[in-house]
Write a protein that holds these residues in place. Structure first.
Motif, mmCIF file in Angstrom:
data_model
loop_
_atom_site.group_PDB
_atom_site.id
_atom_site.type_symbol
_atom_site.label_atom_id
_atom_site.label_comp_id
_atom_site.label_asym_id
_atom_site.label_seq_id
_atom_site.Cartn_x
_atom_site.Cartn_y
_atom_site.Cartn_z
ATOM 1 N N UNK A 115 33.295 22.189 47.482
ATOM 2 C CA UNK A 115 34.073 23.436 47.478
ATOM 3 C C UNK A 115 34.698 23.618 46.097
ATOM 4 N N UNK A 116 34.758 24.847 45.599
ATOM 5 C CA UNK A 116 35.415 25.060 44.304
ATOM 6 C C UNK A 116 36.729 25.795 44.514
ATOM 7 N N UNK A 117 37.598 25.622 43.533
ATOM 8 C CA UNK A 117 38.927 26.223 43.628
ATOM 9 C C UNK A 117 38.840 27.750 43.703
ATOM 10 N N UNK A 118 37.812 28.306 43.029
ATOM 11 C CA UNK A 118 37.690 29.774 43.032
ATOM 12 C C UNK A 118 37.507 30.324 44.442
ATOM 13 N N UNK A 119 36.889 29.516 45.330
ATOM 14 C CA UNK A 119 36.703 29.962 46.724
ATOM 15 C C UNK A 119 37.984 29.825 47.529
ATOM 16 N N UNK A 120 38.977 29.146 46.996
ATOM 17 C CA UNK A 120 40.151 28.819 47.808
ATOM 18 C C UNK A 120 41.441 29.436 47.257
ATOM 19 N N UNK A 121 41.313 30.378 46.318
ATOM 20 C CA UNK A 121 42.527 30.947 45.726
ATOM 21 C C UNK A 121 43.343 31.684 46.788
ATOM 22 N N UNK A 122 44.671 31.571 46.711
ATOM 23 C CA UNK A 122 45.539 32.345 47.610
ATOM 24 C C UNK A 122 45.439 33.819 47.200
ATOM 25 N N UNK A 123 45.961 34.707 48.052
ATOM 26 C CA UNK A 123 45.898 36.138 47.721
ATOM 27 C C UNK A 123 46.567 36.418 46.382
ATOM 28 N N UNK A 124 47.731 35.768 46.197
ATOM 29 C CA UNK A 124 48.485 36.020 44.964
ATOM 30 C C UNK A 124 47.734 35.515 43.724
ATOM 31 N N UNK A 125 47.203 34.281 43.843
ATOM 32 C CA UNK A 125 46.438 33.721 42.713
ATOM 33 C C UNK A 125 45.175 34.539 42.466
ATOM 34 N N UNK A 126 44.563 34.992 43.554
ATOM 35 C CA UNK A 126 43.343 35.800 43.447
ATOM 36 C C UNK A 126 43.644 37.105 42.714
ATOM 37 N N UNK A 127 44.777 37.741 43.070
ATOM 38 C CA UNK A 127 45.149 39.011 42.425
ATOM 39 C C UNK A 127 45.439 38.786 40.947
ATOM 40 N N UNK A 128 46.096 37.663 40.634
ATOM 41 C CA UNK A 128 46.385 37.329 39.233
ATOM 42 C C UNK A 128 45.076 37.189 38.454
ATOM 43 N N UNK B 232 47.351 22.316 33.760
ATOM 44 C CA UNK B 232 46.912 23.690 34.017
ATOM 45 C C UNK B 232 47.159 24.170 35.443
ATOM 46 N N UNK B 233 47.490 25.454 35.533
ATOM 47 C CA UNK B 233 47.610 26.166 36.814
ATOM 48 C C UNK B 233 46.920 27.507 36.601
ATOM 49 N N UNK B 234 46.406 28.085 37.655
ATOM 50 C CA UNK B 234 45.774 29.419 37.561
ATOM 51 C C UNK B 234 44.680 29.474 36.475
ATOM 52 N N UNK B 235 44.774 30.427 35.537
ATOM 53 C CA UNK B 235 43.669 30.659 34.592
ATOM 54 C C UNK B 235 43.322 29.434 33.746
ATOM 55 N N UNK B 236 42.037 29.114 33.680
ATOM 56 C CA UNK B 236 41.543 28.135 32.690
ATOM 57 C C UNK B 236 40.297 28.732 32.034
ATOM 58 N N UNK B 237 40.075 28.379 30.777
ATOM 59 C CA UNK B 237 38.907 28.941 30.092
ATOM 60 C C UNK B 237 38.456 28.022 28.962
ATOM 61 N N UNK B 238 37.208 28.211 28.588
ATOM 62 C CA UNK B 238 36.657 27.428 27.489
ATOM 63 C C UNK B 238 35.612 28.280 26.762
ATOM 64 N N UNK B 239 35.676 28.278 25.446
ATOM 65 C CA UNK B 239 34.646 28.930 24.639
ATOM 66 C C UNK B 239 33.698 27.852 24.141
ATOM 67 N N UNK B 240 32.402 28.042 24.359
ATOM 68 C CA UNK B 240 31.420 27.078 23.855
ATOM 69 C C UNK B 240 30.457 27.801 22.910
ATOM 70 N N UNK B 241 29.737 27.018 22.114
ATOM 71 C CA UNK B 241 28.680 27.619 21.290
ATOM 72 C C UNK B 241 27.386 26.878 21.560
ATOM 73 N N UNK B 242 26.312 27.638 21.787
ATOM 74 C CA UNK B 242 25.043 26.973 22.109
ATOM 75 C C UNK B 242 24.365 26.401 20.861
ATOM 76 N N UNK B 243 24.955 26.599 19.661
ATOM 77 C CA UNK B 243 24.371 25.921 18.500
ATOM 78 C C UNK B 243 24.976 24.527 18.306
ATOM 79 N N UNK B 244 26.009 24.207 19.071
ATOM 80 C CA UNK B 244 26.588 22.856 18.990
ATOM 81 C C UNK B 244 25.848 21.955 19.974
ATOM 82 N N UNK B 245 25.892 20.645 19.723
ATOM 83 C CA UNK B 245 25.225 19.710 20.626
ATOM 84 C C UNK B 245 26.091 19.394 21.822
ATOM 85 N N UNK B 246 26.201 18.105 22.119
ATOM 86 C CA UNK B 246 26.923 17.666 23.319
ATOM 87 C C UNK B 246 28.384 18.121 23.296
ATOM 88 N N UNK B 247 28.982 18.104 22.110
ATOM 89 C CA UNK B 247 30.391 18.530 22.012
ATOM 90 C C UNK B 247 30.407 20.034 21.730
#
Ligand code: HAM
Length: 417
Positions: free
Chosen positions: A223-236, A264-279
């Motif tokens: 199960x992922x957290x996105x499927x379990x967000x409360x109404x308030x967290x979902x609206x945020x 972390x709580x609520x929003x999390x994000x990451x920017x990746x680049x496909x020209x980089x290797x494992x990191x």
């Protein structure tokens, strides 16, 4: 022969031909931060160890194995900062910034230290630009932060960028989800890696991050957290997405996005680049509504991110840069002091000028002028006359010796028109 020293493992020197590309990143980010009303903060390179243990989280890799900690002469445990957020929240509390109009919008840059296994894009001393908006739970603040990093990466023309976006919910929903995930992991214990199994209770979310094939198989149906967000967290979360849509910032939803820090709580994000290797992570962050109070401050919500300068440089693959020189002064032995005097005056007038400081012959100095990439050479003679040579065309003309620095400045102005 005495042993020769090398920079410690996982660290590096920034040599002059690489410094311009690095400075360009700093300056581009600084302008973007200033345009958006963020003020610069600088915190010390080391802090009480306890700040990171509590701030970053006891169960994280950073605190468990990556901190450079040492005792000072007074027996106090200090740690080279592995990241900026805990320090900036400490400063927010220490300086009573909760009494200022909220949110307090801050940015920073500098070196950070993690005892990781060095590899391409992963160092023990690396550099981050960092942004924090402390004192608001508005989804607009999450969106503003994300848009700024997206725009900085776009302005720098970083190739192959993807934004992954998720939400971990607030503390209450996350606790319920955590229990559900722990139960799920327990029911698949035998298929998990030893490391994940040993940390089921401590940090079950990290199972999403595992490279272990069996664990990955199990996590595909978790199960992922996105499927379990409360109404308030979902609206945020919906509001954050809506603002990103309006700003035309594209993202991929990722319910398995796990960050290496506990706050972390609520929003999390990451920017990746496909020209980089494992990191591949260029930068990441999210909301951390409980951190300021965890560090002894008031209940204050906040959001922020950090991006790795070396990762951005790697993705840009910037060529080494030649320094720009308006003029190189070539002088016979009898005119060396005059050469320095002219260079000094021309520099004070704003021109980029260099000269020989190593006693080379005039022929040697001409070679050096050529190698330096200078646009012109000022050639002084024993009789006091001077010539200006255009290094591209080879054309020469006499110079007014009473005002050589003025002539250099005028030439420079003409060529830069
Ligand atoms: P982080 O994801 O640990 O987040 O680090 C942010 C970025 O720093 C990474 O995406 C990566 O580009 C770079 N980085 C991290 N470790 C290394 C390393 N060993 N070598 C080279 N680059 C590295 C944080 O640090 C959070 N404080 C971000 C944040 C701010 N969250 C909220 N506010």
């Amino acid at each position: 022969m005495p042993a020769r020293f090398q920079a410690p493992r996982g660290t590096f020197d920034v040599l002059p031909d690489a410094s311009a590309a690095r400075a360009h990143i700093y300056v581009t980010a600084a302008h973007a931060f200033e345009r958006a009303g963020y003020g610069r903060i600088e915190t010390p390179a080391f802090e009480d160890t306890e700040l990171f243990a509590r701030g970053v989280g006891e169960s994280t890799d950073i605190v468990q194995k990556e901190m450079f900690s040492f005792e000072d002469q007074g027996g106090r445990s200090l740690t080279l900062r592995p990241e900026a957020t805990a320090s900036i929240c400490r400063a927010y509390v220490e300086h009573g910034m909760h009494r200022l109009p909220q949110p307090v919008k801050l940015w920073s840059w500098g070196p950070y230290f993690r005892h990781e296994r060095p590899q391409a894009g992963r160092f023990r001393q690396f550099h981050q630009i960092d942004l924090e908006a402390i004192g608001t739970d508005s989804p607009l603040a999450d969106a503003e932060a994300i848009i700024l990093l997206s725009d900085i990466l776009a302005e720098l023309a970083v190739p192959g960028v993807t934004l992954r976006l998720g939400s971990l919910g607030s503390h209450a929903t996350r606790a319920a989800y955590r229990d559900e995930l722990i139960a799920y992991l327990r029911s698949h214990e035998s298929e998990l890696s030893d490391e994940v199994r040993s940390r089921i209770d401590q940090n079950p979310l990290r199972a999403f991050d595992s490279d272990h094939e069996g664990t990955r198989e199990v996590m595909r149906d978790a199960p992922t957290m996105l499927d379990r967000l409360s109404d308030e967290d979902g609206a945020h979360f919906e509001a954050v997405k809506s603002s990103l849509d309006r700003a035309k910032v594209a993202y991929e939803l990722d319910g398995t996005l796990v960050r290496g820090l506990d706050y972390y709580t609520r929003t999390v994000f990451e920017f990746t680049s496909d020209v980089l290797g494992a990191q591949s992570a260029l930068g990441g962050g999210g909301r951390y509504d409980g951190l300021v109070s965890e560090l002894g401050g008031p209940e204050v919500p906040a959001v922020g991110w950090a991006a790795g300068i070396e990762r951005i440089l790697l993705a840009l693959d910037s060529p080494a840069e030649e320094p720009h020189l308006d003029a190189f002064i070539v002088a016979p032995e009898s005119r060396r002091e005059l050469a320095l005097e002219i260079a000094t005056q021309a520099r004070r007038a704003g021109a980029c000028v260099d000269l020989d400081l190593a006693g080379r012959s005039e022929k040697g100095q001409m070679k050096q002028a050529n190698r330096s990439g200078a646009e012109r050479a000022v050639i002084l003679s024993d009789d006091g006359s001077a010539l200006l040579r255009n290094m591209t065309t080879g054309s020469e003309r006499p110079l007014d010796t009473g005002d050589i620095q003025g002539e250099i400045a005028r030439e420079q102005a003409e060529t830069s028109e």
